[in-house]
Enzyme design. Sequence first.
Site, short mmCIF file in Angstrom:
data_model
loop_
_atom_site.label_atom_id
_atom_site.label_comp_id
_atom_site.label_asym_id
_atom_site.label_seq_id
_atom_site.Cartn_x
_atom_site.Cartn_y
_atom_site.Cartn_z
CE LYS A 79 15.56 19.12 9.80
NZ LYS A 79 15.83 19.49 8.40
CB SER A 154 12.26 20.89 7.24
OG SER A 154 13.55 20.37 7.01
CB SER A 178 15.65 21.92 5.21
OG SER A 178 14.35 21.65 4.82
N1 GLN Z 1 11.06 22.83 1.59
C1 GLN Z 1 11.62 21.75 0.85
C2 GLN Z 1 10.70 20.55 0.89
O1 GLN Z 1 9.68 20.65 1.50
C3 GLN Z 1 12.98 21.44 1.36
C4 GLN Z 1 13.01 20.57 2.53
C5 GLN Z 1 14.39 20.23 2.97
O2 GLN Z 1 15.37 20.82 2.53
N2 GLN Z 1 14.46 19.21 3.80
O3 GLN Z 1 10.98 19.54 0.31
#
Ligand code: GLN
Length: 481
Positions: A79, A154, A178
């Site tokens: 990532k 994400s 994410s």
């Molecule tokens: N969807 C969540 C957010 O937008 C989680 C993101 C993540 O786990 N990095 O904060």
Amino acid sequence: MNLTNLTITKTHQGLINKDFSAVELTKAYLNKIKKEDKKIHSFLTISKDLAFSQAREIDKKISKKENIDLLAGIPSAIKDNIMVEDIRCTAASKILENYVASYNATVIEKLKKAGTVILGKTNLDEFAMGSSCENSAFGTTKNPCDLKRVTGGSSGGSAAAVAADLCGYALGSDTGGSIRLPASFCGVVGLKPTYGTVSRYGLIAFASSLDQIGPITKTIEDCKIVFDAISGWDEMDSTSVNSKFKIQNSKLQFKIENLRIGIPKEYFVKGMDKEVEKKIKKAIKKYEARGAKIIEVSLPHTEYALPVYYIISTSEASANLARYDGIRYGKSKVKKSRVKSLLDVYLENRGQGFGDEVKRRIMLGTYALSSGYYDAYYLKAQKVRTLIKQDFENVFKKVDVLLTPVSPTTAFKIGEKTDNPLTMYLSDIFTISVNLAGLPALSLPCGMVGKLSVGLQIIGKPFEEERILEIGKTLENILTS
Ligand code: GLN
């Protein structure tokens, strides 16, 4: 022989049996990326030279009959918020478009020592803020199961790359879901480890009390291999936990007949997709048929998880992202003629460099932390966070693990939720409590609705990754046999 759809163990066998070399394997993956990633867009950077030099090293070792690690020669995708020395690291943000990492994250050090091959860096929502990968400054990654749909976010690029066989395995990060959400939407396995188990050194920080790095893989066995390789105490991360917990827990005896599985009633709510609910219930039945005891439990503070998460995570993000001024990281894009003072430089760089969602969160977090509002928002959220944690502690006196859906729906259409941030935030409803409580949780595919995968979430007690992986394996065995 198709080299790109093998599990880690099978690839390892192939390498030591000399069915193929690490260089051939790397070529096969890079060719596939070249052909297929145009439509999926899971990679932001391909590190071809690094990949081949790592592969050649491993081939040398194999030819000398040296013992190699399970991950040696296995092509991986990382990532793009995890630093790999000398490779661009953007966090999918314009503000870091030209930033080249000056050191390896601890997880990368560990993987490099194990001899893994790094194919490149994968797409994400900018600074890992999002649930669909649509917040990337460099374009949306598409779900390999259905190109009109999102991958989840994400870590969407990592999950899509694994699902499309563009890498052997990938790393993601999970602050509020994410790793698990994209794993669920793309039909692969994802593990969010216990907070403190995997070093965050070299991970671009989003919300430091929640962030964890974890594996995204094709199978549970692969997930365990990668988790074992990246976990462990690290002096460079002050929140890292000593591995003696892990050793104690790995001795846990596990028998499905003795297992007490909790089903939190707050996770089966109105508005949930009926087909998703059916698949989850079917999976629960499979455990019951094997003798596990199914017990309905309650996590009464679940309804506050979303607001608590969005106050704590944005507050921490506003502090963490203060360092990006366009001067220290990456190159400043400000035209001299447009600025009169240092403040103008900051305003220009941050104004141009951050996308809308990141700006929204910085503003929200700055507000929640500001004098006069701190007690009402941030402090209150921290107190409710403790209640959420205690909910889990209470149910874990009665049950060994919890089973829930990862998400109330399957992958939604690209563009469907971009106009309304709140509906997007609701995608995280079943994943964020786990981060607030610092627990480990696994997402594994448990069925399909049409072309789309449904993810089952197995939540464990702290440091019981091994147990949830084993429990997941039981279902994986049933579903694939
Ligand atoms: N969807 C969540 C957010 O937008 C989680 C993101 C993540 O786990 N990095 O904060």
